[in-house]
Design an enzyme around this catalytic site. Structure first.
Site, PDB file in Angstrom:
ATOM      1  N   GLU A 238      -4.962  12.673  -9.470  1.00  0.00           N
ATOM      2  CA  GLU A 238      -5.697  11.620  -9.257  1.00  0.00           C
ATOM      3  C   GLU A 238      -6.352  11.666  -7.431  1.00  0.00           C
ATOM      4  OE1 GLU A 238      -3.876   7.589  -9.266  1.00  0.00           O
ATOM      5  OE2 GLU A 238      -6.124   6.617  -9.713  1.00  0.00           O
ATOM      6  N   GLU A 372      -2.167   2.694   3.053  1.00  0.00           N
ATOM      7  CA  GLU A 372      -0.987   2.560   3.695  1.00  0.00           C
ATOM      8  C   GLU A 372      -0.036   3.556   2.773  1.00  0.00           C
ATOM      9  OE1 GLU A 372      -2.978  -0.101   2.715  1.00  0.00           O
ATOM     10  OE2 GLU A 372      -3.275  -1.048   4.706  1.00  0.00           O
TER      11      GLU A 372
HETATM   12  C1  LIG Z   1     -11.483  -0.167  -8.167  1.00  0.00           C
HETATM   13  C2  LIG Z   1     -10.186  -0.076  -8.612  1.00  0.00           C
HETATM   14  C3  LIG Z   1     -10.062   0.996  -9.671  1.00  0.00           C
HETATM   15  C4  LIG Z   1      -8.462   1.010 -10.220  1.00  0.00           C
HETATM   16  N1  LIG Z   1      -8.557   1.519 -11.261  1.00  0.00           N
HETATM   17  C5  LIG Z   1      -7.229   1.706 -11.929  1.00  0.00           C
HETATM   18  C6  LIG Z   1      -6.932   2.345 -13.000  1.00  0.00           C
HETATM   19  O1  LIG Z   1      -7.716   3.041 -13.765  1.00  0.00           O
HETATM   20  N2  LIG Z   1      -5.773   2.461 -13.634  1.00  0.00           N
HETATM   21  C7  LIG Z   1      -4.763   1.742 -12.758  1.00  0.00           C
HETATM   22  O2  LIG Z   1      -3.559   2.025 -13.445  1.00  0.00           O
HETATM   23  N3  LIG Z   1      -4.797   1.468 -11.808  1.00  0.00           N
HETATM   24  C8  LIG Z   1      -6.018   1.128 -11.286  1.00  0.00           C
HETATM   25  N4  LIG Z   1      -6.284   0.466 -10.003  1.00  0.00           N
HETATM   26  C9  LIG Z   1      -4.931  -0.121  -9.505  1.00  0.00           C
HETATM   27  C10 LIG Z   1      -4.616   0.247  -7.984  1.00  0.00           C
HETATM   28  O3  LIG Z   1      -4.046   1.596  -8.372  1.00  0.00           O
HETATM   29  C11 LIG Z   1      -3.775  -0.536  -7.415  1.00  0.00           C
HETATM   30  O4  LIG Z   1      -4.723  -1.660  -7.077  1.00  0.00           O
HETATM   31  C12 LIG Z   1      -2.961   0.029  -6.031  1.00  0.00           C
HETATM   32  O5  LIG Z   1      -2.208   1.183  -6.465  1.00  0.00           O
HETATM   33  C13 LIG Z   1      -2.482  -0.960  -5.110  1.00  0.00           C
HETATM   34  O6  LIG Z   1      -1.693  -1.908  -6.184  1.00  0.00           O
HETATM   35  P1  LIG Z   1      -1.774  -3.417  -5.726  1.00  0.00           P
HETATM   36  O7  LIG Z   1      -3.138  -3.814  -6.055  1.00  0.00           O
HETATM   37  O8  LIG Z   1      -0.859  -3.944  -6.735  1.00  0.00           O
HETATM   38  O9  LIG Z   1      -1.324  -3.700  -4.118  1.00  0.00           O
HETATM   39  P2  LIG Z   1       0.210  -3.970  -3.730  1.00  0.00           P
HETATM   40  O10 LIG Z   1       0.972  -2.752  -4.257  1.00  0.00           O
HETATM   41  O11 LIG Z   1       0.602  -5.432  -4.216  1.00  0.00           O
HETATM   42  O12 LIG Z   1      -0.126  -3.721  -2.195  1.00  0.00           O
HETATM   43  C14 LIG Z   1      -0.467  -4.884  -1.260  1.00  0.00           C
HETATM   44  C15 LIG Z   1      -0.727  -4.454  -0.056  1.00  0.00           C
HETATM   45  O13 LIG Z   1       0.851  -3.985   0.609  1.00  0.00           O
HETATM   46  C16 LIG Z   1       0.601  -2.606   1.077  1.00  0.00           C
HETATM   47  N5  LIG Z   1       1.751  -2.041   0.574  1.00  0.00           N
HETATM   48  C17 LIG Z   1       2.452  -2.115  -0.844  1.00  0.00           C
HETATM   49  N6  LIG Z   1       3.645  -1.151  -0.524  1.00  0.00           N
HETATM   50  C18 LIG Z   1       3.796  -0.478   0.698  1.00  0.00           C
HETATM   51  C19 LIG Z   1       4.594   0.141   1.274  1.00  0.00           C
HETATM   52  N7  LIG Z   1       5.809   0.893   0.777  1.00  0.00           N
HETATM   53  N8  LIG Z   1       4.039   0.501   2.368  1.00  0.00           N
HETATM   54  C20 LIG Z   1       3.304   0.041   3.537  1.00  0.00           C
HETATM   55  N9  LIG Z   1       2.197  -0.863   2.691  1.00  0.00           N
HETATM   56  C21 LIG Z   1       2.577  -1.153   1.388  1.00  0.00           C
HETATM   57  C22 LIG Z   1      -0.487  -1.945   0.132  1.00  0.00           C
HETATM   58  O14 LIG Z   1      -1.003  -0.857   0.725  1.00  0.00           O
HETATM   59  C23 LIG Z   1      -1.640  -3.201   0.277  1.00  0.00           C
HETATM   60  O15 LIG Z   1      -2.215  -3.351   1.554  1.00  0.00           O
HETATM   61  C24 LIG Z   1      -7.604   0.360  -9.510  1.00  0.00           C
HETATM   62  C25 LIG Z   1      -7.766  -0.348  -8.340  1.00  0.00           C
HETATM   63  C26 LIG Z   1      -8.930  -0.568  -7.976  1.00  0.00           C
HETATM   64  C27 LIG Z   1      -9.093  -1.433  -6.685  1.00  0.00           C
END
Ligand SMILES: Cc1cc2nc3c(=O)[nH]c(=O)nc-3n(C[C@H](O)[C@H](O)[C@H](O)COP(=O)(O)OP(=O)(O)OC[C@H]3O[C@@H](n4cnc5c(N)ncnc54)[C@H](O)[C@@H]3O)c2cc1C
Length: 403
Positions: A238, A372
């Site tokens: 990906e 991040e």
């Molecule tokens: C346009 C779009 C399309 C997407 N399409 C798909 C898809 O097709 N299939 C799918 O499965 N998912 C999809 N996603 C989901 C995407 O993979 C997640 O949104 C992403 O992995 C972040 O997870 P979260 O939104 O739960 O944020 P969180 O994990 O809750 O993170 C919140 C904040 O905390 C920070 N953070 C979290 N953990 C850490 C760490 N260990 N160290 C430092 N900072 C940290 C993050 O960087 C972020 O700023 C999509 C997202 C978007 C925006």
């Protein structure tokens, strides 16, 4: 697949000749795209690094750009653009982990022709960056598995035939060890797909509710309980896919910024000129890095360099569109079309304005893993820095507090 040799001139010539032959026999301007893409699959040109018979020729990944260039120059489509999750992530996972060659072929050919669109059901409301903490369960029932749970942000689920899904099959194991990976039929009862609207008005992605959705055990990829390893294959691919391919100099978003610069001489300032030069240089450095990575690509899986590219591409895209908004001035605020549009491709909206592209670019540093998290991967796997704190890695998932 193990890493193979790098590109040789005779391999390159073989690929070029084969691609020219397919294009000559299936003129992209007169045959339907499925026919051309099917012929490319049959000739081993859908993913040249895959085994013969499965859309490949067992050659270096870097040679794929020869095929893509010939097809696009002749007016044909890039399969990747029509079915990005299928081409970029589904196919490499299937080829590595399908239970039989026949099954891999049955999935791969319609994926390659784009008759079957694929989506990725990993993220959940409580599991994004920490995707291994996911809570969707799969319980075995004879030759089938029964899935229950909720997925979120599932791009293209509304047009997908198949979904890659990771589910918890053993809550008593630590979070990375109790997961299993499946290919889910999206057209069955128990799969409820609901649109999620973005700030552009578009709904590219969805929530997906799984209520007693059934999956035959034959649709399992990898061993029971070893789904995390399979998921890593998908995620590494990906990042490489999102990080982009080396296009021609001065194309893509930077071309739009330059076009706007030429069209608006009255808004030019030395500060904006400086910013545009810096963006152009950074874009070119990224393009050349991608071209170098392509030349050294082997048959094996992409490595953490995919995360470097993903990180740079995402931040660069945002910076370019931010520059465009600053150049537009007050006109940048003129965006009033929030009609719900159900995209059938990622980021695809033929009439998209610069304002819309700017709004969409905000997602770049989140989708496919946040910046991040990419920096953590670079720190740990490339620079060898000490790992992120992981308090729950050895505890049974059932005992880890969630909320
Ligand atoms: C346009 C779009 C399309 C997407 N399409 C798909 C898809 O097709 N299939 C799918 O499965 N998912 C999809 N996603 C989901 C995407 O993979 C997640 O949104 C992403 O992995 C972040 O997870 P979260 O939104 O739960 O944020 P969180 O994990 O809750 O993170 C919140 C904040 O905390 C920070 N953070 C979290 N953990 C850490 C760490 N260990 N160290 C430092 N900072 C940290 C993050 O960087 C972020 O700023 C999509 C997202 C978007 C925006």
């Amino acid at each position: 697949m193990s890493p193979g040799t790098s590109t040789t001139t005779s391999d390159a010539l073989r690929v070029e000749e084969a691609a020219r032959k397919v294009v000559a026999e299936h003129d992209p301007r007169s045959v339907p795209s499925e026919e051309l893409l099917g012929a490319l699959f049959d000739a081993g040109l859908a993913w040249v690094s895959f085994p013969e018979g499965l859309g490949g020729l067992g050659l270096s990944r870097g040679l794929q750009s020869i095929v893509d260039g010939i097809v696009v120059d002749a007016g044909g489509p890039r399969g990747f653009a029509l079915n990005p999750i299928g081409y970029g992530m589904g196919a490499p996972t299937v080829v590595e982990y399908a239970q039989s060659t026949e099954q891999a072929r049955d999935w791969l050919r319609p994926l390659a022709t784009c008759e079957d669109i694929w989506c990725q059901l990993f993220s959940e409301p409580g599991a994004g960056s920490d995707v291994a903490g996911l809570a969707t369960t799969a319980v075995r029932d004879g030759d089938e598995w029964v899935l229950n749970g909720q997925k979120v942000w599932t791009t293209l689920a509304h047009v997908s035939r198949w979904g890659m899904v990771v589910a918890r099959t053993d809550p008593d194991q630590p979070k990375h060890r109790g997961l299993t990976y499946f290919v889910l039929d999206m057209h069955q009862p128990g799969v409820d797909v609901r649109p999620l609207r973005q700030m552009t008005g578009q709904a590219e992605f969805n929530e997906v509710y799984l209520n007693d959705a059934r999956i035959p055990d034959a649709n399992r990829l990898g061993e029971v309980g070893a789904g995390w390893k399979v998921a890593i294959t998908t995620l590494m691919n990906e990042r490489t896919a999102i990080g982009g391919v080396a296009g021609k100099r001065g194309t893509g978003p930077i071309a739009e910024a330059l076009g706007l610069w030429s069209a608006m001489p009255e808004r030019r300032t030395p500060v904006l000129r400086d910013r545009l030069s810096a963006l152009w240089t950074k874009t070119e450095a990224h393009r050349l890095t991608l071209a170098r990575a392509r030349r050294t690509a082997t048959k094996g899986q992409p490595g953490p360099e995919g995360s470097v590219s993903k990180l740079v591409a995402a931040e660069l895209n945002q910076d370019v569109y931010e520059f465009c908004m600053d150049l537009l001035g007050p006109e940048a605020l003129l965006y009033d079309d929030y009609t719900l549009r159900r995209a059938d491709r990622i980021g695809h909206d033929p009439g998209a304005t610069l304002q819309q592209r700017f709004l969409r670019s905000r997602a770049n540093t989140i989708e496919g893993g946040t910046s991040e998290v990419m920096r953590n991967i670079l720190g740990e796997r490339v620079l060898g820095l000490p790992g992120d704190m992981r308090a729950d890695s050895d505890r049974p998932w059932r005992e880890v507090p969630r909320g």
